[in-house]
Design a protein around this motif. Structure first.
Motif, short mmCIF file in Angstrom:
data_model
loop_
_atom_site.label_atom_id
_atom_site.label_comp_id
_atom_site.label_asym_id
_atom_site.label_seq_id
_atom_site.Cartn_x
_atom_site.Cartn_y
_atom_site.Cartn_z
N UNK B 154 3.66 2.74 3.59
CA UNK B 154 2.33 2.75 2.98
C UNK B 154 1.95 1.44 2.29
N UNK B 155 2.74 0.95 1.34
CA UNK B 155 2.32 -0.27 0.65
C UNK B 155 2.18 -1.45 1.61
N UNK B 156 3.07 -1.53 2.59
CA UNK B 156 3.03 -2.64 3.55
C UNK B 156 1.80 -2.55 4.44
N UNK B 213 -12.19 -3.00 -0.36
CA UNK B 213 -10.72 -3.09 -0.34
C UNK B 213 -10.06 -2.48 -1.57
N UNK B 214 -10.74 -2.57 -2.71
CA UNK B 214 -10.10 -2.10 -3.94
C UNK B 214 -9.75 -0.61 -3.91
N UNK B 220 -3.48 3.70 -2.31
CA UNK B 220 -2.09 3.42 -2.01
C UNK B 220 -1.22 3.59 -3.26
N UNK B 221 -1.71 3.03 -4.38
CA UNK B 221 -0.96 3.16 -5.63
C UNK B 221 -0.80 4.61 -6.05
N UNK B 226 2.61 9.52 -6.51
CA UNK B 226 2.78 10.94 -6.25
C UNK B 226 4.08 11.21 -5.50
N UNK B 227 4.38 10.38 -4.52
CA UNK B 227 5.60 10.57 -3.74
C UNK B 227 6.83 10.28 -4.57
N UNK B 228 6.68 9.32 -5.46
CA UNK B 228 7.82 8.96 -6.30
C UNK B 228 8.23 10.16 -7.16
#
Lengths: 247, 231
Positions: B154-156, B213-214, B220-221, B226-228
């Motif tokens: 996701x972040x990538x 884009x923001x 993403x953040x 949430x996944x963390x």
């Protein structure tokens, strides 16, 4: 007693080096075989050959008289009958404890979800972790993770369980809680092949000890006989490395 | 107030339909972005998975493809496809189709590389554990590897998506009237009346890209967090 697992002249090479040489082993139903030996002697590799995670160059492995062969179509079918627990637990990090232990029964064996969950909860209760069913693996201690990994293997109703140094990554105070689960399984009459460095545990749980060194079976004996009167020099030397004496 | 707007050239935005035209241009840029990003994600995931299966032929082809994309400037590729290929192969591509093709060609390669990297970063033992439990290869990917891959990816991939959106400003070079081109047209048309329009218009274009884009970055953040917490 009937034979569950047989290896005949098992020969394994890795990059031109012989890792296992002419291993003949028969495991009977209800038997607990413990494999010990120095690091790098090939004992973990041997265990991995038993469920086709490693290819072998010669000889064969039979489960219920059926040949296990990497790359063969029936391999997944055979693997359902062999439970394996790894040193590093390898729980699936994105799934809850309950999902971890019911994934394979539901997806591979196509069992009813409610029924699989019921059995899972009963097994988790036995190891005192039913309260963790909705937790994620990272919220558990190493010992708890390893006990869940054992339950995950049991959920497939395997005919034989393989344990690959399952306490080697644990803090000392967590080793016992895992070993006690395995001891309880041995008392139930489960068929198991265990690779371990815990010599006291090996002696307590084993019906038979296999001493592996340099890729070969050097000694095969009842536990008391092996630990009190090892027959070979290599076994003696290996056992001495575990005792401490003040000089 | 009015003089301040004039000083920085924002006054042109309120003349006629200028602001609407800019938004229309943004729409064109977004259409190209959304289509190319969607195609890149789908094809990139497929190719990335194929690249982890260890087939030498697939890997060789993929490697050549990735290298081409890595060294080829997007604008050259855009010209090659739009001006070159239409003549050489008799293809009659519209400018939008050509740019979606080029952006997808680029995005698929980068996405595939990210997917491959994410899959390879998952411990080999996770794969073996799934195999030992009797899962076949498709089940292993579906239930064990891909869900873990998505979290790492996701972040990538958000970074790639925002880069692709930004780079759509290149398509004006093959005659597409997207937001930057509209901005230039507005500045040209008002050269006499608002000589300072360049600052206001380009700053607005900059701001428009930012508000697109923001939120993607925010999403993403949010998902990462949430996944963390979950696992």
């Amino acid at each position: 007693m009937n034979e569950i697992l047989v290896t005949e002249h098992l020969h394994k090479e890795y990059e031109g080096m012989t890792v296992l040489e002419d291993i003949n082993l028969t495991v009977k139903k209800g038997e607990v075989v413990v494999i010990v030996g120095p690091s790098g002697c090939g004992k973990s590799t041997f265990l991995r050959c038993l469920n086709g995670l490693e290819t072998i160059q010669d000889g064969r492995v039979l489960l219920d008289n059926e040949v296990i062969n990497p790359g063969r179509k029936n391999l997944t079918k055979v693997r359902e009958k062999i439970g394996m627990v790894f040193q590093s637990y390898e729980l699936f990090p994105h799934k809850t404890i309950l999902q971890n232990v019911t994934l394979a029964p539901i997806k591979v064996q196509k069992r009813d979800k409610a029924e699989a969950q019921k059995e899972a909860l009963a097994l988790l209760a036995r190891i005192g972790l039913e309260g963790k069913k909705d937790s994620y693996p990272r919220q558990l201690s190493g010992g708890q993770k390893q006990r869940v990994a054992i339950v995950r293997a049991l959920m497939m109703h395997p005919e034989i369980l393989l344990f690959d140094e399952v306490t080697a990554a644990l803090d000392p105070e967590m080793v016992r809680e895992v070993l006690e689960v395995i001891l309880a399984l041995a008392k139930e009459g489960r068929t198991m092949v265990i690779v371990t460095h815990e010599m006291a545990f090996a002696r307590a749980v084993a019906d038979r000890i296999i001493f592996l060194d340099g890729g070969q079976i050097i000694e095969e004996a009842a536990p008391d006989a092996f630990f009190t009167h090892p027959q070979t020099g290599r076994a003696k030397k290996f056992l001495e490395s575990f005792s401490y004496e003040k000089k | 107030m009015n003089t301040l707007l004039q000083q920085f050239g924002f006054d042109v935005l309120f003349k006629g339909t200028n602001m609407l035209r800019l938004l229309g241009g943004l729409g064109v840029a977004l259409k190209i972005s959304i289509l190319s990003v969607s195609i890149s994600i789908v094809l990139g995931i497929l190719l990335g998975i194929l690249m982890t299966l260890g087939n030498p032929l697939i890997n060789a082809i993929a490697r050549v493809y990735l290298e081409i994309v890595r060294f080829m400037p997007q604008m050259v590729l855009l010209f090659l496809v739009y001006f070159g290929a239409t003549k050489a192969f008799g293809l009659n591509l519209s400018a939008q189709t050509a740019s979606i093709a080029v952006f997808s060609f680029w995005g698929t390669a980068e996405m595939a590389d990210l997917v491959r990297g994410s899959l390879n970063s998952i411990s080999r033992l996770q794969y073996e554990t799934a195999q030992a439990l009797g899962l076949n290869r498709a089940q292993t990917y579906l239930y064990v590897l891909i869900p873990q891959m998505v979290r790492r990816l996701l972040p990538l991939s958000i970074n790639l998506v925002t880069r692709m959106i930004k780079t759509t400003s290149l398509v004006m070079m093959i005659g597409i009237v997207e937001v930057l081109k509209v901005g230039q047209q507005i500045i040209e048309a008002n050269r006499k009346a608002s000589p300072n329009a360049a600052f206001g218009v380009f700053a607005t274009v900059f701001f428009l890209y930012f508000i697109v884009c923001f939120p993607i970055s925010m999403l993403s953040g949010y998902l990462e967090k949430r996944w963390e917490n979950k696992g």
